[in-house]
Design a protein around this motif. Structure first.
Motif, PDB file in Angstrom:
ATOM      1  N   GLU A 171     -27.452 -52.032 -23.632  1.00  0.00           N
ATOM      2  CA  GLU A 171     -27.983 -50.893 -22.630  1.00  0.00           C
ATOM      3  C   GLU A 171     -29.057 -50.020 -23.327  1.00  0.00           C
ATOM      4  O   GLU A 171     -29.968 -49.613 -22.762  1.00  0.00           O
ATOM      5  CB  GLU A 171     -26.602 -49.875 -22.549  1.00  0.00           C
ATOM      6  N   ARG A 172     -29.028 -49.924 -24.628  1.00  0.00           N
ATOM      7  CA  ARG A 172     -29.907 -49.132 -25.068  1.00  0.00           C
ATOM      8  C   ARG A 172     -31.426 -49.647 -25.047  1.00  0.00           C
ATOM      9  O   ARG A 172     -32.371 -48.982 -24.810  1.00  0.00           O
ATOM     10  CB  ARG A 172     -29.868 -49.022 -27.011  1.00  0.00           C
ATOM     11  N   ILE A 173     -31.623 -51.086 -24.933  1.00  0.00           N
ATOM     12  CA  ILE A 173     -33.014 -51.471 -24.853  1.00  0.00           C
ATOM     13  C   ILE A 173     -33.148 -52.137 -23.343  1.00  0.00           C
ATOM     14  O   ILE A 173     -34.036 -53.061 -23.155  1.00  0.00           O
ATOM     15  CB  ILE A 173     -33.217 -52.700 -26.033  1.00  0.00           C
ATOM     16  N   LYS A 174     -32.270 -51.774 -22.502  1.00  0.00           N
ATOM     17  CA  LYS A 174     -32.279 -51.919 -20.971  1.00  0.00           C
ATOM     18  C   LYS A 174     -32.207 -53.533 -20.891  1.00  0.00           C
ATOM     19  O   LYS A 174     -32.989 -53.884 -20.004  1.00  0.00           O
ATOM     20  CB  LYS A 174     -33.667 -51.441 -20.551  1.00  0.00           C
ATOM     21  N   LEU A 175     -31.623 -54.314 -21.400  1.00  0.00           N
ATOM     22  CA  LEU A 175     -31.207 -55.696 -21.388  1.00  0.00           C
ATOM     23  C   LEU A 175     -29.892 -56.250 -20.665  1.00  0.00           C
ATOM     24  O   LEU A 175     -29.636 -57.413 -20.788  1.00  0.00           O
ATOM     25  CB  LEU A 175     -31.677 -56.411 -22.496  1.00  0.00           C
ATOM     26  N   LEU A 176     -29.195 -55.007 -20.354  1.00  0.00           N
ATOM     27  CA  LEU A 176     -27.742 -55.324 -19.927  1.00  0.00           C
ATOM     28  C   LEU A 176     -27.916 -55.981 -18.597  1.00  0.00           C
ATOM     29  O   LEU A 176     -28.250 -55.405 -17.509  1.00  0.00           O
ATOM     30  CB  LEU A 176     -26.844 -54.105 -19.911  1.00  0.00           C
ATOM     31  N   PRO A 177     -27.346 -57.338 -18.176  1.00  0.00           N
ATOM     32  CA  PRO A 177     -27.509 -57.992 -16.920  1.00  0.00           C
ATOM     33  C   PRO A 177     -26.207 -57.228 -16.031  1.00  0.00           C
ATOM     34  O   PRO A 177     -25.340 -56.644 -16.545  1.00  0.00           O
ATOM     35  CB  PRO A 177     -26.997 -59.300 -17.377  1.00  0.00           C
ATOM     36  N   LYS A 178     -26.762 -57.203 -14.884  1.00  0.00           N
ATOM     37  CA  LYS A 178     -25.755 -56.631 -13.900  1.00  0.00           C
ATOM     38  C   LYS A 178     -24.611 -57.174 -13.732  1.00  0.00           C
ATOM     39  O   LYS A 178     -23.507 -56.687 -13.450  1.00  0.00           O
ATOM     40  CB  LYS A 178     -26.402 -56.474 -12.357  1.00  0.00           C
ATOM     41  N   ASP A 179     -24.454 -58.323 -13.935  1.00  0.00           N
ATOM     42  CA  ASP A 179     -23.113 -59.306 -13.744  1.00  0.00           C
ATOM     43  C   ASP A 179     -22.336 -59.304 -15.004  1.00  0.00           C
ATOM     44  O   ASP A 179     -21.413 -60.222 -15.098  1.00  0.00           O
ATOM     45  CB  ASP A 179     -23.540 -60.661 -12.899  1.00  0.00           C
ATOM     46  N   ALA A 180     -22.930 -58.673 -16.205  1.00  0.00           N
ATOM     47  CA  ALA A 180     -22.217 -58.738 -17.323  1.00  0.00           C
ATOM     48  C   ALA A 180     -20.718 -58.237 -17.253  1.00  0.00           C
ATOM     49  O   ALA A 180     -20.424 -57.498 -16.456  1.00  0.00           O
ATOM     50  CB  ALA A 180     -22.890 -58.028 -18.470  1.00  0.00           C
ATOM     51  N   ILE A 181     -19.853 -58.895 -17.781  1.00  0.00           N
ATOM     52  CA  ILE A 181     -18.316 -58.585 -17.892  1.00  0.00           C
ATOM     53  C   ILE A 181     -17.927 -57.909 -18.870  1.00  0.00           C
ATOM     54  O   ILE A 181     -18.109 -58.190 -20.151  1.00  0.00           O
ATOM     55  CB  ILE A 181     -17.408 -59.974 -17.646  1.00  0.00           C
ATOM     56  N   GLN A 182     -17.477 -56.721 -18.748  1.00  0.00           N
ATOM     57  CA  GLN A 182     -16.897 -55.666 -19.721  1.00  0.00           C
ATOM     58  C   GLN A 182     -15.741 -56.314 -20.396  1.00  0.00           C
ATOM     59  O   GLN A 182     -14.784 -56.394 -19.601  1.00  0.00           O
ATOM     60  CB  GLN A 182     -16.725 -54.250 -19.303  1.00  0.00           C
ATOM     61  N   LEU A 183     -15.320 -56.625 -21.722  1.00  0.00           N
ATOM     62  CA  LEU A 183     -14.615 -57.158 -22.123  1.00  0.00           C
ATOM     63  C   LEU A 183     -13.377 -56.057 -22.587  1.00  0.00           C
ATOM     64  O   LEU A 183     -13.254 -55.710 -23.901  1.00  0.00           O
ATOM     65  CB  LEU A 183     -14.551 -58.149 -23.373  1.00  0.00           C
ATOM     66  N   ASP A 184     -12.864 -55.549 -21.639  1.00  0.00           N
ATOM     67  CA  ASP A 184     -11.951 -54.208 -22.149  1.00  0.00           C
ATOM     68  C   ASP A 184     -10.671 -54.366 -22.994  1.00  0.00           C
ATOM     69  O   ASP A 184      -9.960 -53.441 -23.524  1.00  0.00           O
ATOM     70  CB  ASP A 184     -11.480 -53.379 -20.883  1.00  0.00           C
ATOM     71  N   TRP A 185     -10.317 -55.614 -22.957  1.00  0.00           N
ATOM     72  CA  TRP A 185      -9.305 -56.211 -23.702  1.00  0.00           C
ATOM     73  C   TRP A 185      -9.675 -56.492 -25.195  1.00  0.00           C
ATOM     74  O   TRP A 185      -8.589 -56.750 -26.062  1.00  0.00           O
ATOM     75  CB  TRP A 185      -8.708 -57.476 -23.147  1.00  0.00           C
ATOM     76  N   MET A 186     -10.764 -56.614 -25.514  1.00  0.00           N
ATOM     77  CA  MET A 186     -11.304 -56.899 -26.779  1.00  0.00           C
ATOM     78  C   MET A 186     -11.422 -55.409 -27.830  1.00  0.00           C
ATOM     79  O   MET A 186     -12.173 -54.690 -27.260  1.00  0.00           O
ATOM     80  CB  MET A 186     -12.685 -57.565 -26.819  1.00  0.00           C
TER      81      MET A 186
END
Length: 308
Positions: A171-186
């Motif tokens: 996010e900080r360097i604006k390279l986060l793909p729109k379809d990236a999956i947040q691993l909220d279990w990790m």
């Protein structure tokens, strides 16, 4: 304010973003600053997994030396890369407000997660590898080293299904793909998403300047997480996760240690009043050790020593 504060940083895009953020905040307060980029050993040796290099503070040591020699006045780090014990003469002077703590999966199509088919996932982190294998035991995890940009490029070039990153970094360097999956279990690395600034213990001018940037809530949370890590005697050579969250004057803590293959898992969840949370990380780690964590940590040390 005659002194120019020399800001030491690694020379990757993400590290420079972090150092520039600190620079802008200091200059907004009226201080004069200059950036001093350098290349760490961790950035130079990319053909081996981190745990095989056997060097504590592999991303911070070069800046520690520059600081102690007087070549820079402060060093800015991703806090999760910093050993829990700082070198003699160097002190923590500011923890900036934390970003997202989650890990994310950057992928080339996520169908493989739903139909339980074999897949190859890339990460240079033992913690991410162990947690992934714990959840997906039929997957293969391969080593992935380099700065964020390099790792994203390697994902494109290889026939892997995905790679794991820290959400905050992309996010900080604006390279986060729109379809990236947040691993909220990790469970994240201790202090993931936080930036740490260190200085020489005797440098009162710089310590006073940086104190104005400190975010106390983030400092408390990360201290608890790093105490958990220190008490377990972890670091980058053990799959340890920890997260402390503050809400309504309460601290909610979650900690975990895995075997290297992800098959064994010892976890703990605790809560305490903010006023009573000083030793929460240490007490949680001691409980984990009593629940079999001491045996597990010894097994990990034994396996790591055979690698070295």
């Amino acid at each position: 304010m005659s002194k120019i504060i020399r800001i030491g940083t690694r020379d990757s895009e993400l590290a420079l973003w972090q150092a520039t953020t600190v620079q802008q905040k200091l200059e907004a307060l009226g201080y004069d600053t200059i950036l001093v980029p350098t290349k760490s050993l961790g950035d130079q040796v990319l053909d081996k997994p981190l745990y095989e290099l056997g060097v504590t503070g592999i991303f911070t040591k070069t800046l520690d030396v520059a600081l102690l020699k007087g070549d820079i006045d402060i060093a800015v780090h991703s806090m999760k890369d910093v050993p829990t014990k700082l070198p003699k003469g160097i002190v923590q002077v500011a923890v900036l407000e934390r970003a997202m703590t989650y890990d994310i999966l950057v992928h080339k199509g996520s169908n493989f997660l739903e139909n339980d088919q074999p897949a190859t996932i890339a990460t240079g982190s033992l913690r991410r590898k162990a947690q992934w294998l714990n959840k997906y035991p039929n997957h293969k995890v391969v080593d992935l080293r380099g700065n964020v940009n390099t790792r994203l490029l390697k994902l494109i070039e290889n026939d892997w299904q995905g790679a794991i990153f820290a959400q905050a970094g992309l996010e900080r360097i604006k390279l986060l793909p729109k379809d990236a999956i947040q691993l909220d279990w990790m469970i994240p690395a201790p202090a993931q998403g936080a930036m740490l600034v260190v200085a020489k213990e005797e440098d009162d001018f710089t310590k006073e300047a940086l104190d104005k940037l400190n975010h106390s809530e983030t400092e408390i949370s990360t201290t608890i997480e790093r105490e958990f890590l220190r008490t377990l005697e972890g670091g980058c050579t053990a799959p340890i996760g920890a997260l402390a969250q503050i809400k309504d004057h309460m601290v909610y803590f979650e900690g975990v240690v895995f075997s290297l293959d992800g098959k064994q898992k010892i976890e703990i969840k605790k809560e305490a009043k903010l006023s009573d949370a000083k030793n929460l990380g240490k007490a949680s780690a001691q409980e984990v050790l009593q629940k079999g964590g001491d045996k597990l940590m010894q097994e990990i040390r034994n396996e790591n020593s055979t690698v070295h």
